[in-house]
Design a protein around this motif. Structure first.
Motif, short mmCIF file in Angstrom:
data_model
loop_
_atom_site.label_atom_id
_atom_site.label_comp_id
_atom_site.label_asym_id
_atom_site.label_seq_id
_atom_site.Cartn_x
_atom_site.Cartn_y
_atom_site.Cartn_z
N ALA A 121 -2.25 7.21 18.11
CA ALA A 121 -2.48 6.26 17.01
C ALA A 121 -1.49 6.54 15.89
O ALA A 121 -1.50 7.61 15.29
CB ALA A 121 -3.91 6.37 16.50
N THR A 122 -0.62 5.60 15.61
CA THR A 122 0.30 5.69 14.47
C THR A 122 0.05 4.49 13.57
O THR A 122 -0.20 3.39 14.06
CB THR A 122 1.76 5.71 14.93
N GLN A 123 0.13 4.69 12.26
CA GLN A 123 -0.23 3.65 11.32
C GLN A 123 0.90 3.37 10.35
O GLN A 123 1.63 4.29 9.97
CB GLN A 123 -1.48 4.05 10.53
N PRO A 124 1.06 2.11 9.93
CA PRO A 124 2.03 1.79 8.88
C PRO A 124 1.52 2.27 7.53
O PRO A 124 0.32 2.49 7.35
CB PRO A 124 2.13 0.27 8.94
N ASP A 125 2.43 2.43 6.59
CA ASP A 125 2.03 2.80 5.23
C ASP A 125 1.48 1.60 4.46
O ASP A 125 0.59 1.75 3.62
CB ASP A 125 3.23 3.38 4.47
N GLN A 126 2.00 0.42 4.76
CA GLN A 126 1.56 -0.78 4.03
C GLN A 126 1.89 -2.01 4.85
O GLN A 126 2.92 -2.07 5.53
CB GLN A 126 2.24 -0.85 2.66
N MET A 127 1.03 -3.01 4.78
CA MET A 127 1.30 -4.34 5.36
C MET A 127 0.88 -5.38 4.33
O MET A 127 -0.21 -5.29 3.77
CB MET A 127 0.52 -4.54 6.66
N ASP A 128 1.75 -6.36 4.08
CA ASP A 128 1.40 -7.38 3.11
C ASP A 128 2.17 -8.66 3.39
O ASP A 128 2.97 -8.74 4.32
CB ASP A 128 1.63 -6.90 1.67
N LEU A 129 1.90 -9.66 2.57
CA LEU A 129 2.54 -10.97 2.67
C LEU A 129 3.43 -11.17 1.47
O LEU A 129 3.00 -10.94 0.33
CB LEU A 129 1.47 -12.07 2.72
N ILE A 130 4.69 -11.57 1.69
CA ILE A 130 5.61 -11.82 0.58
C ILE A 130 6.27 -13.18 0.76
O ILE A 130 6.26 -13.75 1.86
CB ILE A 130 6.69 -10.72 0.48
#
Length: 534
Positions: free
Chosen positions: A186-195
């Motif tokens: 399991a590896t996770q991103p630091d942040q996900m968002d919409l721009i």
């Protein structure tokens, strides 16, 4: 998206029968008209030319003619080889053209399925095909977007990958690596968002520092309660990655990054982040705050290129571009500077703006006797909401700091130091602190000497006591009205109303007080008091 195909792994035979690339008149040839640098070209004379003597070749412009039938070309480019024959041959020259390309590394994706299995797919658009060799036993050729599944039973092995052009010299880019397979974790991103991007195009942005280049990821999103739409399947590199999406309208967005088993496309792990859409597409979180003598301008959650304009009135002038935040000196130290932030999409279109300014504090009055300060405050300009306002008082090295509810009038305590710095602080509900410019003023240290005392033995106010000394080091001289010293002291209480053993007369007396500050500086203070016995 990887396209799985079924391939039979076989030892690939040598390239098909060697072709010949002949000159314009057919007098000589090389093997192919395409290859990668560096390359040794061997020239073969053809027909009747093969029996002639004294033939020379011009391999590169500026290089002398050679009778050698080989030459090393070191750099990519388009080349011409000219054959020059003897005087009894017409025409005397024949020409051949060929191309050398850079030996670019082959491009491919390798994804783990387990501690023994993995998939490989060709993502190369440069070469006509890639050749994969596994432990020098199996090999397979893949076209772009083709993939295979392979297994190293021991969990490790050697992989060699080489790029080929059709009907070309087989000397192009090759790389060999040692594989040590691992289970997909399991590896996770630091942040996900919409721009926002170019012309209102929305992008899913993924920021990561711990993602694995050998994990197959799938990125998907859902607006409000709608079903998830897959945006990307493949590698998600560390750093910032942008993926275009069409969001239509909605109040919230949920973004998923799924880790897949590359062999069967099953989902192993899911990371999900949900947020309000407007929080990623607005300059409403922008603000300006003093930082030292400069002003820090922050755009909040809006990424991308921003333009900054500044003004003392309404005539805003462009100053610079920035990303996220920037620090600028104010136009004036005596008047508040205003700022305009303009958001620019990736096509250079200006489509959103915000006006911000830091709070500005002005000292309007100071009572030298009481150290009472009066201010005027221009409140900060932003859309963060209503703040809680405070006044910060601190000494020169900030070792003593006092925070008070904001008031237009503040009395400075004498124990804070000889000089005091003052700012206003504005705290918002989201935890943001915005600060004003800094004021500096000298503290007038006044020691309190009572205006009268009554040494009559009734136990009330029988001794003269002074208050508010910054240190214990002081000396006081007491004079009668003719200027004679009647008493001196360096400890409290300073006087009991006697000159030696004799009581002095009632009346007014003059004092001179000398005392030491915490810094070691000496200060003095003079005044009068009244001695009463009844």
């Amino acid at each position: 998206m990887i396209r799985s195909i079924t391939l039979i792994l076989t030892i690939v035979s040598a390239l098909t029968a060697q072709a010949q690339h002949q000159s314009q008149l057919g007098r000589f040839a090389i093997d192919y008209d395409l290859g990668c640098a560096p390359l040794t070209i061997n020239v073969t004379a053809l027909g009747s030319t093969a029996d002639l003597e004294g033939i020379q070749y011009e391999y590169e412009e500026g290089v002398e003619f050679k009778s050698d039938t080989f030459h090393i070309f070191n750099n990519p480019g388009d080349y011409r080889i000219v054959q020059i024959q003897g005087d009894d041959v017409t025409p005397k020259t024949d020409t051949l053209f060929f191309t050398l390309r850079a030996p670019d590394a082959p491009q491919y994706d390798l994804f783990y399925c387990s501690a023994t299995d993995f998939t490989i797919s060709s993502s190369d658009t440069n070469y006509d095909f890639l050749r994969f060799k596994f432990d020098n036993t199996d090999s397979v050729d893949l076209l772009t977007n083709q993939s295979i599944t392979y297994s190293f039973p021991s969990g490790s092995g050697m992989l060699s990958v080489k790029g080929f052009y059709d009907d070309a010299f087989p000397n192009c880019g090759e790389e060999t690596s040692s594989l040590n397979l691992n289970e997909v974790d399991a590896t996770q991103p630091d942040q996900m968002d919409l721009i926002n991007g170019c012309l209102g195009q929305d992008y899913l942005r993924v920021l990561g520092t711990g993602l694995n280049e050998n994990h197959l990821y799938q990125l998907a999103f859902a607006i409000d309660d709608a079903s998830f739409q897959v945006v990307h399947t493949g590698i998600v590199p560390n750093g910032e990655s942008l993926y275009p999406v069409t969001t239509n309208s909605g109040d919230s967005i949920c973004i998923q990054l799924r880790t897949l088993n590359a062999c069967d496309s099953t989902t192993l792990f899911v990371t999900e982040q949900c947020t309000a859409i407007e929080s990623f597409t607005s300059l409403n979180a922008s603000y300006a705050s003093y930082s030292g003598r400069d002003v820090a301008i922050t755009s909040g959650n809006v990424p991308g290129l921003l333009e900054l304009y500044q003004s003392l009135d309404e005539n805003y002038l462009f100053t610079s571009t920035f990303n996220g935040s920037t620090i600028k000196p104010p136009i004036s130290n005596f008047r508040p500077t205003r700022y305009k932030i303009v958001e620019i999409d990736t096509c250079g279109n200006r489509y959103d703006s915000a006006f911000v300014s830091p709070p500005f504090l002005t000292l309007t009055d100071k009572d030298l006797q009481t150290n009472q300060l009066s201010f005027s405050l221009q409140a900060p300009t932003n859309d963060l909401g209503a703040p809680e306002d405070s006044i910060l008082l601190y000494n020169e090295d900030s070792t003593t700091t006092l925070t008070l509810p904001y008031s237009n009038s503040v009395k400075i305590p004498s124990n804070i130091g000889e000089f005091i710095n003052i700012r206003s602080q504005h705290t918002y509900s989201n935890g943001t602190h915005v600060y004003s410019n800094e004021l500096e003023t000298e503290v007038n240290i006044l020691v309190y000497v009572p205006g009268a005392f009554t040494p009559n033995g009734d136990g009330l106010n029988d001794e003269l006591i002074i208050f508010g000394l910054p240190t214990a080091n002081f000396q006081i001289l007491i004079f009668d009205r003719w200027g004679n010293v009647v008493h001196q002291a360096n400890q409290n209480p300073v006087w009991n109303g006697k000159d030696g053993k004799d009581k002095v007369n009632e009346g007014n007396y003059l004092y001179k007080l000398s005392f030491e500050l915490e810094s070691g500086e000496l200060k003095s203070q003079v005044g009068t008091f009244t001695l009463l016995r009844n």
